[in-house]
Design a protein around this motif. Sequence first.
Motif, mmCIF file in Angstrom:
data_model
loop_
_atom_site.group_PDB
_atom_site.id
_atom_site.type_symbol
_atom_site.label_atom_id
_atom_site.label_comp_id
_atom_site.label_asym_id
_atom_site.label_seq_id
_atom_site.Cartn_x
_atom_site.Cartn_y
_atom_site.Cartn_z
ATOM 1 N N VAL A 148 0.829 -1.211 0.000
ATOM 2 C CA VAL A 148 0.000 0.000 0.000
ATOM 3 C C VAL A 148 0.861 1.258 0.000
ATOM 4 O O VAL A 148 2.045 1.243 0.322
ATOM 5 C CB VAL A 148 -0.929 0.024 1.233
ATOM 6 N N HIS A 157 -6.569 -2.552 7.223
ATOM 7 C CA HIS A 157 -6.498 -3.819 6.481
ATOM 8 C C HIS A 157 -7.141 -4.894 7.360
ATOM 9 O O HIS A 157 -6.705 -5.128 8.492
ATOM 10 C CB HIS A 157 -5.032 -4.143 6.178
ATOM 11 N N LYS A 213 -5.562 2.924 -2.533
ATOM 12 C CA LYS A 213 -4.233 3.020 -1.951
ATOM 13 C C LYS A 213 -3.416 1.737 -2.129
ATOM 14 O O LYS A 213 -2.259 1.687 -1.706
ATOM 15 C CB LYS A 213 -4.337 3.363 -0.469
ATOM 16 N N ILE A 214 -4.012 0.739 -2.729
ATOM 17 C CA ILE A 214 -3.304 -0.520 -2.972
ATOM 18 C C ILE A 214 -2.325 -0.328 -4.132
ATOM 19 O O ILE A 214 -2.714 0.126 -5.217
ATOM 20 C CB ILE A 214 -4.282 -1.659 -3.285
#
Length: 229
Positions: A148, A157, A213-214
């Motif tokens: 990330v 997460h 955001k990955i």
Amino acid sequence: MAERGCSSVFVVDTHTTRPPVPPRMTKGGQRSNAVQTLLFLLVALALCGMIVEACFIYRLYQTEQVSSGKIAKLSGGDEASPSKPPGEDVLPSKPVAHLTDGADVVHDKHVMAWSMIADPILYEMKYEDRKLIIQKEAYYYVYSKVFVFLDSESFIHEINVNTERYAGEHITLLQSRNSSPKPGKIRSNSFLGGVFHLYKNDAIYVNVSDTKKIARHKSFENVFGAYMI
């Protein structure tokens, strides 16, 4: 002078030496000859066995060479080029799943999706609607790792489960919370893993605060899986 008509008399010397009689063979000599004969037979038998074994090995080698030639002709070449890695055809002994990111993946805003073309492992488990569906009740090791971009905001997460035994929306099995202590974005990893008792038809999935955001550079940087223990 002898008279006429009388026969002559010949004198035989009884003291003349007779020819020697061959010595009789003793029992020890007979046994020695028998042992020598037996040893000769054993050596001859061993040599015959070695010759037969050599012929058999040569025949087997010729047969193998012929078989290899036939296989090479059928495959269209002399060198084998396997399409699958060694051991890929071996089935697992227990339910297992290992999923990765891929070009065909379309994430939800929070729920991560997983590729079905990037060599997924799915044995006695199902993948439906971004979730792994348990087929056998047991204890499972469940894990997830994501790559990330972190900033000042917290990145969450989670691994969640939907189960028929709970009337609510979901149960959170594992969770991590990360943020960047410095201004700007930095790259980081988040890993979750633990053992849980899961029931048939339980659906486990990966939930994040924001899938945008990955970081998606390599498929193996983002993974999700479970296996029975």
